[in-house]
Design an enzyme around this catalytic site. Structure first.
Site, short mmCIF file in Angstrom:
data_model
loop_
_atom_site.label_atom_id
_atom_site.label_comp_id
_atom_site.label_asym_id
_atom_site.label_seq_id
_atom_site.Cartn_x
_atom_site.Cartn_y
_atom_site.Cartn_z
N CYS A 2 0.85 -1.18 0.00
CA CYS A 2 0.00 0.00 0.00
C CYS A 2 0.89 1.24 0.00
O CYS A 2 1.91 1.29 0.68
CB CYS A 2 -0.94 0.09 1.19
SG CYS A 2 -2.09 -1.27 1.28
N ARG A 27 3.83 -0.24 -4.91
CA ARG A 27 3.59 -0.81 -3.58
C ARG A 27 2.28 -1.58 -3.50
O ARG A 27 2.00 -2.24 -2.50
CB ARG A 27 3.57 0.32 -2.54
CG ARG A 27 4.90 1.04 -2.40
CD ARG A 27 4.79 2.11 -1.37
NE ARG A 27 4.67 1.55 -0.04
CZ ARG A 27 5.66 1.39 0.82
NH1 ARG A 27 6.87 1.76 0.48
NH2 ARG A 27 5.46 0.87 2.00
N TRP A 76 -2.87 -2.65 -1.80
CA TRP A 76 -2.62 -4.08 -2.02
C TRP A 76 -3.51 -4.79 -1.01
O TRP A 76 -3.28 -4.72 0.19
CB TRP A 76 -1.15 -4.42 -1.77
CG TRP A 76 -0.78 -5.81 -2.18
CD1 TRP A 76 -0.45 -6.24 -3.43
CD2 TRP A 76 -0.68 -6.97 -1.33
NE1 TRP A 76 -0.16 -7.59 -3.42
CE2 TRP A 76 -0.30 -8.05 -2.14
CE3 TRP A 76 -0.89 -7.20 0.02
CZ2 TRP A 76 -0.11 -9.34 -1.64
CZ3 TRP A 76 -0.71 -8.47 0.53
CH2 TRP A 76 -0.32 -9.53 -0.30
N ASN A 100 -1.56 1.93 5.91
CA ASN A 100 -0.72 0.86 5.38
C ASN A 100 -0.36 -0.04 6.56
O ASN A 100 0.04 0.46 7.60
CB ASN A 100 0.55 1.48 4.75
CG ASN A 100 1.57 0.44 4.36
OD1 ASN A 100 1.24 -0.71 4.13
ND2 ASN A 100 2.83 0.85 4.28
N GLY A 101 -0.54 -1.35 6.40
CA GLY A 101 -0.23 -2.27 7.50
C GLY A 101 -1.42 -3.17 7.76
O GLY A 101 -2.34 -3.27 6.94
N GLU A 479 17.43 -17.40 -8.97
CA GLU A 479 16.99 -16.03 -9.20
C GLU A 479 16.41 -15.87 -10.62
O GLU A 479 15.38 -15.22 -10.81
CB GLU A 479 18.16 -15.05 -8.96
CG GLU A 479 17.89 -13.61 -9.32
CD GLU A 479 16.66 -12.99 -8.65
OE1 GLU A 479 16.13 -13.57 -7.70
OE2 GLU A 479 16.22 -11.93 -9.12
N LYS A 483 12.58 -14.65 -11.54
CA LYS A 483 12.32 -13.52 -12.45
C LYS A 483 11.35 -13.95 -13.54
O LYS A 483 10.38 -13.26 -13.82
CB LYS A 483 13.66 -13.10 -13.07
CG LYS A 483 14.01 -11.69 -13.18
CD LYS A 483 14.25 -10.84 -11.99
CE LYS A 483 13.44 -11.04 -10.77
NZ LYS A 483 13.95 -10.49 -9.57
N GLU A 486 7.71 -14.58 -12.13
CA GLU A 486 6.91 -13.45 -11.63
C GLU A 486 6.50 -12.48 -12.74
O GLU A 486 5.43 -11.89 -12.66
CB GLU A 486 7.61 -12.70 -10.49
CG GLU A 486 8.82 -11.89 -10.87
CD GLU A 486 9.47 -11.19 -9.69
OE1 GLU A 486 8.76 -10.67 -8.83
OE2 GLU A 486 10.72 -11.15 -9.64
N HIS A 502 16.30 -37.73 -9.66
CA HIS A 502 15.71 -38.34 -8.47
C HIS A 502 14.20 -38.09 -8.41
O HIS A 502 13.62 -38.18 -7.34
CB HIS A 502 16.43 -37.84 -7.21
CG HIS A 502 17.88 -38.20 -7.22
ND1 HIS A 502 18.32 -39.49 -7.01
CD2 HIS A 502 18.98 -37.46 -7.49
CE1 HIS A 502 19.64 -39.52 -7.11
NE2 HIS A 502 20.06 -38.30 -7.42
N LYS A 601 5.70 -4.24 -4.47
CA LYS A 601 7.15 -4.11 -4.35
C LYS A 601 7.63 -4.21 -2.90
O LYS A 601 8.67 -4.78 -2.63
CB LYS A 601 7.55 -2.74 -4.93
CG LYS A 601 9.03 -2.45 -4.90
CD LYS A 601 9.69 -2.93 -6.14
CE LYS A 601 11.20 -2.77 -6.10
NZ LYS A 601 11.82 -3.85 -6.88
C1 F6R Z 1 11.42 -10.33 -6.81
C2 F6R Z 1 11.48 -9.40 -5.70
C3 F6R Z 1 11.17 -9.92 -4.34
C4 F6R Z 1 11.97 -9.16 -3.27
C5 F6R Z 1 11.50 -9.57 -1.88
C6 F6R Z 1 12.31 -8.87 -0.80
O1 F6R Z 1 11.79 -9.73 -8.00
O2 F6R Z 1 11.73 -8.24 -5.86
O3 F6R Z 1 11.38 -11.29 -4.24
O4 F6R Z 1 13.32 -9.42 -3.44
O5 F6R Z 1 10.14 -9.24 -1.72
O6 F6R Z 1 12.20 -7.49 -0.88
P1 F6R Z 1 13.27 -6.55 -0.23
O7 F6R Z 1 14.55 -6.75 -0.95
O8 F6R Z 1 12.72 -5.17 -0.38
O9 F6R Z 1 13.38 -6.98 1.21
#
Ligand code: F6R
Length: 606
Positions: A2, A27, A76, A100-101, A479, A483, A486, A502, A601
């Protein structure tokens, strides 16, 4: 999660709020809303809708934009579905509130204050608005103080009282709020990026203090009503103002920015050819004397920790655990004053990482946080902080934050190697020579982005994909797979390639896309033979291979040659190649690359 904004000043508030909300949309982007208060007429206007900020902009298009004070929100969803009623701001009597929260005890509060018949939404936030309104008798501080005594959970609350023209009130527990003077008024937001182009300094609102935002003044009070001096910090993120530039999506812009972001992260930490962490103030004794390292992080940041684990365990005779921050406490981790806890986070606000860090510190562990956002909660909670210089990362999928985290980790491990006597001068020099080459090697990959785009086109129809490798390649692919899934919604699993046979190899059928990286000299032969195993079952293999490796006569669906570096540094060119692959698949599928479904994010709920 949010995004919150508030403005009071001389300019029309609606446009200020809409522009700021657009910057905060990463966010959360389920719904958006704003409330404005006209100081002269006392009239409140509330606009909100399910959907994006652009939908809210349409609703506000014909409004007379004369009010100069207001609050806004991009959501969100947690409590209650995505609907117009559940969008913020929420109104109860004189109170207009954005939040937010999560208020954990909101059901109890409904019963305690007998609010059921007053509520129009299913949100925890409207309950807080109603409680505030119960306590409000013309004294905002009193109403806020009485309300927060009842709240359990995390909150950033911004309140506009309809009979208090031109003033906004805010209070928080854990969830962030920052504030700044921005030329023609004052502004608050969940994040520095939304504070307006004219803001030069900002303050982080301390927990459980009341912020008063006036047109020309920012005031701070403790809960006893004593006024305190806010502490301001410089805003040094110029790129905040750059927008997407000529790129169609922030993700591409941020991928392209990586060589510069890497250089900026190294710059102040390499002095006269040596690693120098003086500015980070991390004591050498601490790096020399610790006997265990434990990484706590989530998602991409956790994957950066996995790369560091390979580095650490290859250099020191030392255990290193890399834990999902959300699982950390349940494993009863062994921690003491000789444990170095590394908390890695782009935002510095991820609640799982923050709570894990607090737990580790309670057990006596010392901590270093690797963080992108200055002054964030995790940075403030940690004993020491290494800031990455990625600049603001707007796309939900992390790219430049990840690779700058890697740089910070390489520097930290390099310094540890020096102070523990593992590196002599020559070894440190060679290590740094490799590290400073990383931006140029990444650039070589970026210059061939059209080649990767061609490879991506072959994957558009895939429902499932696999990524396989061993050792450091496996860490890189974890990683890469995150990517791809998502942003493209292709179900992708990264697998340790030796483990496939396995069980999981049963899922490989004719034309299943399999992406492999082969970058480690000691693993190459085994990796190539695992690739042949999946090819024999019909898989279509795309290979990202260190350019100096000989592939003999084997055939692959596609091969991309990664610029050669010493093995442990291959993570840099390989990661950028996998980021580009995910980006192009998403873009060519016509998806909203920067705002993948269901995500946000900054994850401030557990
Ligand atoms: C994926 C991504 C998330 C963040 C995770 C942690 O692309 O961005 O997996 O890495 O939510 O976020 P931070 O780094 O802000 O703690």
């Amino acid at each position: 999660m949010c995004g919150i904004v508030g403005y009071t000043g001389k300019e029309s508030v609606t446009d200020q709020l809409l522009d700021a909300l657009e910057l905060l949309e990463y966010r959360g982007y389920d719904s958006a809303g704003l409330a404005t208060l006209n100081g002269e007429t006392g009239k409140v206007k509330l606009r909100k809708c399910a959907g994006r900020v652009k939908d809210l902009r349409k609703i506000c298009r014909n409004d007379k934009k004369i009010s100069t004070c207001g609050i806004g929100h991009t959501r969100w969803a947690t409590h209650g579905g995505v609907s117009d009623e559940n969008a913020h701001p929420h109104r109860s009597g004189d109170v207009l509130l954005v939040h937010n929260g999560i208020i954990e005890n909101y059901e109890e509060l409904k019963d305690h204050f007998m609010l059921h018949k007053d509520l129009k939404s299913q949100t925890d936030t409207e309950v807080v608005a109603a409680v505030l309104n119960r306590f409000y008798q013309g004294n905002p501080h009193e109403a806020i103080c009485r309300t927060i005594k009842y709240l359990k959970g995390t909150f950033a609350l911004v309140v506009m009282f309809s009979d208090q023209p031109d003033i906004l009130y805010a209070i928080r527990n854990v969830s962030p709020i920052v504030a700044a003077y921005n030329g023609d008024g004052t502004m608050l937001a969940s994040d520095v990026v939304a504070l307006g182009a004219a803001a030069e300094k900002y303050m982080v609102v301390p927990e459980y203090m009341i912020l008063e935002l006036h047109k020309d003044e920012i005031k701070l009070f403790d809960l006893d009503g004593k006024q305190c001096e806010p502490e301001f910090m410089d805003i040094d993120w110029d790129t905040t103002r750059g927008g997407k530039g000529s790129y169609p999506f922030y993700m591409e812009k941020e991928i392209m920015e990586q060589p510069d972001a890497l250089k900026a992260t190294m710059e102040s930490r390499i002095v006269e050819g040596k690693i120098d962490l003086t500015a980070d103030a991390i004591p050498d004794e601490f790096l020399r004397d610790c006997n265990r390292i434990c990484v706590i992080a989530c998602g991409t940041a956790m994957h950066a920790g996995l790369v560091a684990k390979v580095l650490v365990q290859s250099k020191f005779n030392m255990h290193m655990n890399v834990e999902y921050a959300s699982e950390f406490m349940y494993g009863n981790p062994v921690l003491d004053e000789k444990t170095l806890v590394l908390a890695i986070s782009q935002s510095g606000e991820t609640i799982d990482t923050l709570e894990a860090l607090k737990y580790a510190r309670r057990q006596g562990a010392k901590s270093v946080a690797i963080i992108n956002v200055k002054g964030s909660s995790i940075a403030r909670e940690s004993d020491y902080v290494m800031y990455t210089a990625a600049g603001p990362e707007i796309a939900v999928a992390s790219t430049k934050a990840y690779t700058t985290q890697l740089v910070a980790l390489f520097l930290l491990v390099g310094r540890m190697a020096k102070v523990r006597g593992v590196f002599d001068e020559a070894a440190e020099k060679e290590y740094l020579e490799n590290l400073v080459e990383a931006p140029a090697k990444m650039l070589e990959v970026l210059e061939q982005k059209n080649e990767i785009h061609k490879i991506a086109r072959e994957m558009l129809d895939a429902k499932d994909a696999f990524m396989i490798g061993r050792g450091l390649d496996y860490s890189i692919l974890l990683e890469g797979a995150l990517k791809l899934k998502e942003v493209s919604y292709i179900h992708t699993e990264a697998y340790a390639s030796g483990e496939l046979k396995h069980g999981t190899i049963a899922l490989i059928t004719e034309n299943t896309p399999v992406v492999a990286t082969v970058t480690q000299t000691n693993l190459k032969d085994k990796e190539l033979s695992n690739i042949r195993e999946v090819q024999s079952r019909g898989a279509s293999v795309v290979l990202f291979v260190k350019e100096s490796f000989d592939l003999a006569d084997a055939e692959y669906a596609d091969v991309f040659a990664l610029p050669a570096m010493a093995d442990e540094f291959m993570v840099f060119p390989a990661s950028v190649a996998l980021q580009l692959l995910a980006y192009y698949v998403s873009m060519d599928k016509g998806l909203d690359v920067d705002k993948p479904r269901n995500l946000a994010k900054v994850v401030t709920v557990e």
